[in-house]
Design an enzyme around this catalytic site. Sequence first.
Site, mmCIF file in Angstrom:
data_model
loop_
_atom_site.group_PDB
_atom_site.id
_atom_site.type_symbol
_atom_site.label_atom_id
_atom_site.label_comp_id
_atom_site.label_asym_id
_atom_site.label_seq_id
_atom_site.Cartn_x
_atom_site.Cartn_y
_atom_site.Cartn_z
ATOM 1 N N HIS A 264 -38.740 -13.779 33.058
ATOM 2 C CA HIS A 264 -39.860 -12.820 33.069
ATOM 3 C C HIS A 264 -41.162 -13.616 33.162
ATOM 4 O O HIS A 264 -41.620 -14.162 32.164
ATOM 5 C CB HIS A 264 -39.822 -11.963 31.813
ATOM 6 C CG HIS A 264 -40.919 -10.943 31.781
ATOM 7 N ND1 HIS A 264 -40.873 -9.788 32.518
ATOM 8 C CD2 HIS A 264 -42.111 -10.929 31.132
ATOM 9 C CE1 HIS A 264 -41.978 -9.085 32.315
ATOM 10 N NE2 HIS A 264 -42.754 -9.765 31.487
ATOM 11 N N ASP A 266 -44.940 -13.412 33.685
ATOM 12 C CA ASP A 266 -46.087 -12.512 33.745
ATOM 13 C C ASP A 266 -47.063 -13.015 34.810
ATOM 14 O O ASP A 266 -47.452 -14.179 34.813
ATOM 15 C CB ASP A 266 -46.752 -12.433 32.371
ATOM 16 C CG ASP A 266 -45.862 -11.672 31.390
ATOM 17 O OD1 ASP A 266 -45.667 -10.469 31.602
ATOM 18 O OD2 ASP A 266 -45.337 -12.282 30.441
ATOM 19 N N ASP A 376 -40.874 -4.993 30.864
ATOM 20 C CA ASP A 376 -41.919 -5.253 29.868
ATOM 21 C C ASP A 376 -43.101 -4.295 29.940
ATOM 22 O O ASP A 376 -43.966 -4.342 29.076
ATOM 23 C CB ASP A 376 -42.416 -6.703 30.053
ATOM 24 C CG ASP A 376 -43.278 -7.177 28.893
ATOM 25 O OD1 ASP A 376 -43.042 -6.715 27.765
ATOM 26 O OD2 ASP A 376 -44.166 -8.008 29.118
ATOM 27 N N HIS A 580 -48.867 -5.762 34.455
ATOM 28 C CA HIS A 580 -48.868 -5.161 33.112
ATOM 29 C C HIS A 580 -49.566 -5.963 32.025
ATOM 30 O O HIS A 580 -49.477 -5.585 30.854
ATOM 31 C CB HIS A 580 -47.438 -4.776 32.695
ATOM 32 C CG HIS A 580 -46.491 -5.918 32.519
ATOM 33 N ND1 HIS A 580 -45.536 -6.242 33.433
ATOM 34 C CD2 HIS A 580 -46.340 -6.818 31.527
ATOM 35 C CE1 HIS A 580 -44.839 -7.279 33.016
ATOM 36 N NE2 HIS A 580 -45.318 -7.655 31.849
#
Length: 1018
Positions: A264, A266, A376, A580
């Site tokens: 993951h 970001d 997420d 996000h």
Amino acid sequence: MPDRDSHRIELRVDRFVRERLQPASVVATASVALAAWEAPDEPVPFEEVPHDAFTPFRVGTSWGKPWGTTWFEVSGTVPVDWDAGAEDIELKMDLGFSLTQPGFQAEGLVWSPEGVILKALEPFNDYVRLGVRPGDPFRVYVEAASNPDIGAGFIDFRPSGLGRKSAASSDALYALRQVELLHRDPEVGELIADVWTLRGLAKELPEGSPRRAAILTALDEMVDVVDPTDVSGTASTGRAALAGALASPAAATAHTVYAVGHAHIDSAWLWPVRETIRKCARTFSNVLDLMEQDPDFTFACSSAQQFAWIRDGYPKLFERVRARVLEGRFIPVGGMWVESDTNMPGGEALVRQFIEGHRFFFDEFGLECREVWLPDSFGHSGALPQIARAAGADSFLTQKLSWNEVNQFPHHTFLWEGIDGTRIFTHFPPVDTYSAVLSGGELAHAERNFRDKGHANTSLVPFGFGDGGGGPTREMIAAARRTRSLEGSPRVLLSTPSAFFDDAKRELAVPAVWVGELYLEFHRGTYTSQARTKRGNRRSEHLLHEAELWAATATVRTGADYPYEQLEAAWRLVLLQQFHDILPGSSIGWVHDQAVQNYERIADALEGIITTAIAVLTGEDGSSEELRLDGAELRLNGAPVPVDGVPAFGFAPMPDHTPVPIIETDTGYTIDNGVLRVVLDSAGLVTSLLDVAADREVVPPGQRLGILQLFQDTPTTWDAWDIDVSYRASGSDLIDTDSVSIVTLADGTSALRTIRTVGSSTVIAQTISLGAGSNAVDYETRIDWRERQRMLKLAFPVDVHADAAASEIQFGHIVRPTHTNTSWDLARFETPAHRWVHVGEEGFGVGVANDSTYGHDITRHARSGGGTYSVVRQTLLRAPLFPDPEADQGEHTLRTAIVVGDIGEAMRQGYRLNIPVREVVGVASDRTAPLARSDRENVVVETVKLAEDRTGDVVIRLYEARGARSTATIRFGFPFATVRETDLFEREVAASVLTAGAREVTVDMRPFQLMTLRVTRG
Ligand SMILES: [Zn+2]
């Protein structure tokens, strides 16, 4: 086995691993030569590193200012006397790693002298295989990033000055701890992996369990048989002692875990976008290396944007990725441009997340994603199932709802139904993490936690370190292999998202259904934090709408060029910034400063497109003989609903009504336009708002409208993310004024201006006005915000008794209770909305629209005289200190309209504030007629553009906005050959040619249905 025996064995085994096995996993080490060069500022590409500028460097020396890049040159010769194959010779480099929070600290990328990326170096992944044999020389370059750890473990959320490079000191953050050539002992490594899996499993088994006793006994025997003075020579014997325990198969009813390699990453967060690009290069290179080592390993990777960064910045690495994608091992998932927020992006923007993501994956790899992958994002809009299905997805994955503060979500596998009734198969990994390491603890938690057992028995586990931790490791793969069928453990299959979803759907034929949004009971401050980023997003979305509308109109009417490239570039940047942690306001100051600059550039580019297109339409570009007349002042409306007397997508002459005057009275002021009569007190607050025709008072007895309220805002954790409900225990109404005066605004409107000082520094200037003939009172709030850890709300108590409030979301609205009957209602104390919210009784209602506010709360209160009234509040500003201590400081302008009427009126005001009527000079003619128009106000033409395939077809996107099944006629302002219904990617859906009249088609719309029409011009 007595407890004291188990405990003794556990301690014995742990110490044996630590002191004997781990050291013995390295047969020999050799020193290397080391030199370094620090880039003066921003990273430089490999080709530009000055190879003559390196100076000698010693292990133990400090290196790396915050956000800096240091290049290390590592060279040497493999000792000739090593009895090792190339596969067992590695370079190990410890940049000064901390073993907590991989991904939030230093990282390195290893390059060959020829500029080929070999692999990355991370805290739990600190080796690189060099492909060299005893006697071989070698040389590599390590691009080491000295990223600061802003989160510092996410324990005390201390404000950090490191989040803006300009504010960071230049002190070195790290000390180089180790650089050595290693000769590994693979058999000892396998033994350590055997022990790790069994030890982790034993810990999860009940104390009285025979299986636990058998595992511990085997581990005890392993320590007995491995000679601590000759671990290498006896490791196989130790493995033999554990073989029986590892061979005992899983129970028939064991939970099955589909383990999917993942990282993951970001797209920006506690580091800037430029660092994410390097994080992707590092993680992807690790993944490629692991794929070479293990033929069964696959990796799921979301976000077309991240692939695009690698394509553009690291073309050779991208070609290696592409080869693995085509093999089906490096698996693009999600189909979106980024893992966006889904609360705040507008309808068309959320559609474009899929269009741009799909186009990239299809063009580069020829594949389409079947699942939406948002592990997420902070809650999921009730519009998403329909959009996802229209984008060809049949499955959805998120994990975030396990973070709920109050309620435990009742399912892990279910059908999620959106506001229009569309359902999508949904899975929440019960492992409760998207960065698993496949430990015994995680696997046992997934099995125990899975809430649909009895009906289903499988779940997905995404494993791998995220955010620059480097993705999956060989140790995780080793754990997966050992738990394929292991008594007491869930079965672990190395698998893919599509294999999981196919099997999960077969297994759970009749899933439970969850209806409406997937509201996250956490992170409610993300609807408000970093208001400039929010405003930039909102403005960009609406400028994109206008740019496409007017450019398409100009192309259809005159053949003018359509600015495909500029629009695509603007969309892609807007979509990136809906990531996000950017749009939600949870990134460091660097990220938000850059986002705001990007929004300014986007606005300039789009205003240019709009001005050019309008000049073509109004003849002001001089292209038309007929239109070479003296242009008059015109108004044009880019909104899909009539606004201020200008038709949808149309032009109108300037109105000739006089401004509504404000009359000063003994007690305050009145404004009356014949539709509304507004009475304000001497503090500029509305004491009466009368709907003249209905003779209905909007202000509840004893209340005043439009009160600014200031609250303490000190969440327990996650400052920029969270609003704690405890804010309500504080708070004061800002009543006192510095001045109240009647002013004339730039457009000639009279307005009442109040100026208030909050504390000693924050100045709030608010104007209130009422347009001629308007059913809405306009507020403009200008704030020079200097507060810290405070929150500003704007409150409208309205005399409406309502069980529920409607809030606009993408392509419709969602209805949420105003009461707190259940724990689910209670937890929803702050909610997101797009351009408007509305509370209504039968035949009467009040809407509150905004131009850039997302956070709201809508509550009910006992009314003097009986019944209840509603309080609609906008959350205008916050001032969290983490991760950006300067969040939201400075000037802001926010617009609000309170409208008396139904949801349609609220919607109209939402469009009016967000797509203001433009005043232009020119001539209205056939050219300026709308391209497409619906004859029903609830069937809204949200988007008009040219087709993505650049054939010149016109594409319009419609939605039903009121929740009412409707038949509408769509009239086109140009001749056409066919009108076809398509998916989001503008491909025809089966047998879709619509019944067509000469210039119109009829569409039947379900409540909140989204529809895309492709119009081939005739
Ligand atoms: Zn994330």
